[in-house]
Design a protein around this motif. Structure first.
Motif, PDB file in Angstrom:
ATOM      1  N   PHE A 141    -134.630  53.761-105.434  1.00  0.00           N
ATOM      2  CA  PHE A 141    -133.861  52.876-104.560  1.00  0.00           C
ATOM      3  C   PHE A 141    -134.797  52.145-103.609  1.00  0.00           C
ATOM      4  O   PHE A 141    -135.790  52.715-103.151  1.00  0.00           O
ATOM      5  N   SER A 142    -134.458  50.910-103.303  1.00  0.00           N
ATOM      6  CA  SER A 142    -135.183  50.108-102.314  1.00  0.00           C
ATOM      7  C   SER A 142    -134.287  49.921-101.102  1.00  0.00           C
ATOM      8  O   SER A 142    -133.116  49.546-101.242  1.00  0.00           O
ATOM      9  N   VAL A 143    -134.841  50.166 -99.928  1.00  0.00           N
ATOM     10  CA  VAL A 143    -134.069  50.011 -98.701  1.00  0.00           C
ATOM     11  C   VAL A 143    -133.851  48.528 -98.430  1.00  0.00           C
ATOM     12  O   VAL A 143    -134.791  47.734 -98.437  1.00  0.00           O
ATOM     13  N   MET A 144    -132.580  48.164 -98.187  1.00  0.00           N
ATOM     14  CA  MET A 144    -132.223  46.776 -97.881  1.00  0.00           C
ATOM     15  C   MET A 144    -132.150  46.545 -96.378  1.00  0.00           C
ATOM     16  O   MET A 144    -132.307  45.438 -95.915  1.00  0.00           O
ATOM     17  N   GLY A 145    -131.863  47.607 -95.633  1.00  0.00           N
ATOM     18  CA  GLY A 145    -131.726  47.490 -94.185  1.00  0.00           C
ATOM     19  C   GLY A 145    -130.593  48.354 -93.686  1.00  0.00           C
ATOM     20  O   GLY A 145    -130.042  49.174 -94.420  1.00  0.00           O
ATOM     21  N   THR A 146    -130.251  48.155 -92.426  1.00  0.00           N
ATOM     22  CA  THR A 146    -129.172  48.906 -91.789  1.00  0.00           C
ATOM     23  C   THR A 146    -127.998  47.971 -91.581  1.00  0.00           C
ATOM     24  O   THR A 146    -128.165  46.849 -91.097  1.00  0.00           O
ATOM     25  N   ASN A 147    -126.798  48.426 -91.944  1.00  0.00           N
ATOM     26  CA  ASN A 147    -125.622  47.569 -91.842  1.00  0.00           C
ATOM     27  C   ASN A 147    -124.960  47.683 -90.466  1.00  0.00           C
ATOM     28  O   ASN A 147    -125.446  48.410 -89.591  1.00  0.00           O
ATOM     29  N   SER A 148    -123.846  47.014 -90.301  1.00  0.00           N
ATOM     30  CA  SER A 148    -123.155  46.971 -89.005  1.00  0.00           C
ATOM     31  C   SER A 148    -122.590  48.322 -88.591  1.00  0.00           C
ATOM     32  O   SER A 148    -122.295  48.536 -87.421  1.00  0.00           O
ATOM     33  N   ARG A 149    -122.448  49.242 -89.546  1.00  0.00           N
ATOM     34  CA  ARG A 149    -121.967  50.587 -89.220  1.00  0.00           C
ATOM     35  C   ARG A 149    -123.127  51.547 -88.950  1.00  0.00           C
ATOM     36  O   ARG A 149    -122.934  52.746 -88.893  1.00  0.00           O
ATOM     37  N   GLU A 150    -124.334  50.992 -88.830  1.00  0.00           N
ATOM     38  CA  GLU A 150    -125.549  51.780 -88.581  1.00  0.00           C
ATOM     39  C   GLU A 150    -125.885  52.716 -89.735  1.00  0.00           C
ATOM     40  O   GLU A 150    -126.449  53.794 -89.541  1.00  0.00           O
ATOM     41  N   LEU A 151    -125.544  52.299 -90.944  1.00  0.00           N
ATOM     42  CA  LEU A 151    -125.881  53.045 -92.148  1.00  0.00           C
ATOM     43  C   LEU A 151    -126.982  52.306 -92.898  1.00  0.00           C
ATOM     44  O   LEU A 151    -126.925  51.079 -93.034  1.00  0.00           O
ATOM     45  N   GLU A 152    -127.965  53.059 -93.373  1.00  0.00           N
ATOM     46  CA  GLU A 152    -129.004  52.450 -94.186  1.00  0.00           C
ATOM     47  C   GLU A 152    -128.430  52.135 -95.557  1.00  0.00           C
ATOM     48  O   GLU A 152    -127.756  52.973 -96.155  1.00  0.00           O
ATOM     49  N   GLU A 153    -128.673  50.922 -96.033  1.00  0.00           N
ATOM     50  CA  GLU A 153    -128.254  50.542 -97.383  1.00  0.00           C
ATOM     51  C   GLU A 153    -129.496  50.479 -98.261  1.00  0.00           C
ATOM     52  O   GLU A 153    -130.495  49.853 -97.902  1.00  0.00           O
ATOM     53  N   ALA A 154    -129.411  51.168 -99.404  1.00  0.00           N
ATOM     54  CA  ALA A 154    -130.505  51.177-100.373  1.00  0.00           C
ATOM     55  C   ALA A 154    -129.919  50.841-101.737  1.00  0.00           C
ATOM     56  O   ALA A 154    -128.820  51.288-102.080  1.00  0.00           O
ATOM     57  N   VAL A 155    -130.650  50.070-102.503  1.00  0.00           N
ATOM     58  CA  VAL A 155    -130.146  49.576-103.788  1.00  0.00           C
ATOM     59  C   VAL A 155    -131.001  50.100-104.934  1.00  0.00           C
ATOM     60  O   VAL A 155    -132.223  50.224-104.810  1.00  0.00           O
ATOM     61  N   LEU A 156    -130.338  50.436-106.037  1.00  0.00           N
ATOM     62  CA  LEU A 156    -131.013  50.794-107.275  1.00  0.00           C
ATOM     63  C   LEU A 156    -130.567  49.796-108.333  1.00  0.00           C
ATOM     64  O   LEU A 156    -129.375  49.706-108.657  1.00  0.00           O
ATOM     65  N   HIS A 157    -131.521  49.049-108.864  1.00  0.00           N
ATOM     66  CA  HIS A 157    -131.234  48.057-109.901  1.00  0.00           C
ATOM     67  C   HIS A 157    -131.304  48.707-111.281  1.00  0.00           C
ATOM     68  O   HIS A 157    -132.059  49.663-111.496  1.00  0.00           O
ATOM     69  N   ALA A 158    -130.536  48.175-112.200  1.00  0.00           N
ATOM     70  CA  ALA A 158    -130.488  48.722-113.563  1.00  0.00           C
ATOM     71  C   ALA A 158    -131.874  48.724-114.204  1.00  0.00           C
ATOM     72  O   ALA A 158    -132.233  49.688-114.889  1.00  0.00           O
ATOM     73  N   ASP A 159    -132.660  47.681-113.975  1.00  0.00           N
ATOM     74  CA  ASP A 159    -134.010  47.631-114.555  1.00  0.00           C
ATOM     75  C   ASP A 159    -134.899  48.740-114.006  1.00  0.00           C
ATOM     76  O   ASP A 159    -135.679  49.342-114.745  1.00  0.00           O
ATOM     77  N   THR A 160    -134.774  49.013-112.720  1.00  0.00           N
ATOM     78  CA  THR A 160    -135.539  50.104-112.117  1.00  0.00           C
ATOM     79  C   THR A 160    -135.095  51.435-112.710  1.00  0.00           C
ATOM     80  O   THR A 160    -135.921  52.305-113.008  1.00  0.00           O
ATOM     81  N   TRP A 161    -133.766  51.602-112.882  1.00  0.00           N
ATOM     82  CA  TRP A 161    -133.261  52.838-113.460  1.00  0.00           C
ATOM     83  C   TRP A 161    -133.798  53.047-114.874  1.00  0.00           C
ATOM     84  O   TRP A 161    -134.146  54.169-115.261  1.00  0.00           O
ATOM     85  N   LYS A 162    -133.903  51.990-115.663  1.00  0.00           N
ATOM     86  CA  LYS A 162    -134.438  52.127-117.021  1.00  0.00           C
ATOM     87  C   LYS A 162    -135.855  52.691-116.987  1.00  0.00           C
ATOM     88  O   LYS A 162    -136.242  53.473-117.846  1.00  0.00           O
ATOM     89  N   GLN A 163    -136.634  52.306-115.976  1.00  0.00           N
ATOM     90  CA  GLN A 163    -138.003  52.810-115.836  1.00  0.00           C
ATOM     91  C   GLN A 163    -138.039  54.235-115.297  1.00  0.00           C
ATOM     92  O   GLN A 163    -138.896  55.026-115.678  1.00  0.00           O
ATOM     93  N   ARG A 164    -137.122  54.584-114.403  1.00  0.00           N
ATOM     94  CA  ARG A 164    -137.115  55.898-113.746  1.00  0.00           C
ATOM     95  C   ARG A 164    -136.358  56.960-114.547  1.00  0.00           C
ATOM     96  O   ARG A 164    -136.559  58.140-114.327  1.00  0.00           O
ATOM     97  N   ARG A 165    -135.512  56.540-115.468  1.00  0.00           N
ATOM     98  CA  ARG A 165    -134.614  57.470-116.168  1.00  0.00           C
ATOM     99  C   ARG A 165    -135.370  58.580-116.884  1.00  0.00           C
ATOM    100  O   ARG A 165    -135.049  59.765-116.735  1.00  0.00           O
ATOM    101  N   LYS A 166    -136.370  58.246-117.674  1.00  0.00           N
ATOM    102  CA  LYS A 166    -137.081  59.253-118.460  1.00  0.00           C
ATOM    103  C   LYS A 166    -137.799  60.268-117.566  1.00  0.00           C
ATOM    104  O   LYS A 166    -137.667  61.482-117.798  1.00  0.00           O
ATOM    105  N   PRO A 167    -138.547  59.856-116.543  1.00  0.00           N
ATOM    106  CA  PRO A 167    -139.162  60.865-115.660  1.00  0.00           C
ATOM    107  C   PRO A 167    -138.131  61.749-114.949  1.00  0.00           C
ATOM    108  O   PRO A 167    -138.355  62.948-114.776  1.00  0.00           O
ATOM    109  N   VAL A 168    -136.996  61.175-114.561  1.00  0.00           N
ATOM    110  CA  VAL A 168    -135.951  61.967-113.903  1.00  0.00           C
ATOM    111  C   VAL A 168    -135.357  62.957-114.895  1.00  0.00           C
ATOM    112  O   VAL A 168    -135.119  64.125-114.548  1.00  0.00           O
ATOM    113  N   LEU A 169    -135.128  62.540-116.127  1.00  0.00           N
ATOM    114  CA  LEU A 169    -134.615  63.459-117.144  1.00  0.00           C
ATOM    115  C   LEU A 169    -135.577  64.625-117.380  1.00  0.00           C
ATOM    116  O   LEU A 169    -135.144  65.770-117.556  1.00  0.00           O
ATOM    117  N   SER A 170    -136.884  64.347-117.375  1.00  0.00           N
ATOM    118  CA  SER A 170    -137.878  65.412-117.525  1.00  0.00           C
ATOM    119  C   SER A 170    -137.782  66.400-116.371  1.00  0.00           C
ATOM    120  O   SER A 170    -137.876  67.618-116.570  1.00  0.00           O
TER     121      SER A 170
END
Length: 179
Positions: A141-170
């Motif tokens: 996940f990449s941090v996008m910033g803090t929203n109006s509710r003071e919560l950190e928003e982080a995003v995971l893109h499908a392309d990043t998941w394709k790269q991270r999936r195999k190491p996470v499965l291991s």
């Protein structure tokens, strides 16, 4: 998907499962990380489940590993342009600090980005929830910033998941697969 990992929509929960979810949600070690930190009454919980049965938008799931319930995931703020959603989760309080968080986050990424084919998912996390923020970072996940509710928003893109999936499965195999 790891063997033994299953889920059930909240609209299909039996009375025992519903009670378990409410107990977990109200546990002080879970509640302290929620946006709404007030205890939820049985009446409020029942009304919430009824709204879900009437077609309320968020999707809530109870996750099981080897037939043991271990966590809750919800998907909300679903968008078709771009095809994305937000999600939240919590674990059985007895499982906090365990590898079950990795299994839960894997299910979120796999279900949303592979099964539903979202372009990205967003996690809203209290800024003081270091464990959850580190888990998100571990998954790419990449941090996008803090929203109006003071919560950190982080995003995971499908392309990043394709790269991270195999190491996470291991990693999951090391924790959860029997020899």
């Amino acid at each position: 998907m790891p063997s033994g990992l299953n889920w059930k929509r909240f609209v299909d929960l039996n009375a025992e499962e519903s009670e378990k979810v409410l107990h977990w949600r109200n546990h002080p070690q879970v509640r302290k990380w929620m946006v709404n930190q007030e205890p939820i009454s049985e009446h409020e919980h029942s009304a919430f489940l009824e709204r879900l049965r009437q077609g309320d938008d968020p999707d809530y799931y109870l996750l099981f590993f080897q037939q043991q319930a271990f966590g809750v995931v919800d998907f909300y703020r679903k968008s078709s342009n771009p095809h994305s959603c937000y999600y939240g989760y919590y674990l059985d309080p007895c499982r906090l600090g365990s590898a079950m968080g990795i299994l839960l986050e894997f299910w979120v990424a796999e279900y949303a980005l592979t099964h539903w084919q979202y372009h990205h998912i967003v996690a809203e996390t209290r800024t003081d929830n270091t464990a959850a923020r580190e888990l998100h970072a571990h998954f790419g996940f990449s941090v996008m910033g803090t929203n109006s509710r003071e919560l950190e928003e982080a995003v995971l893109h499908a392309d990043t998941w394709k790269q991270r999936r195999k190491p996470v499965l291991s990693e999951i195999a090391r924790f959860f697969c029997r020899p």
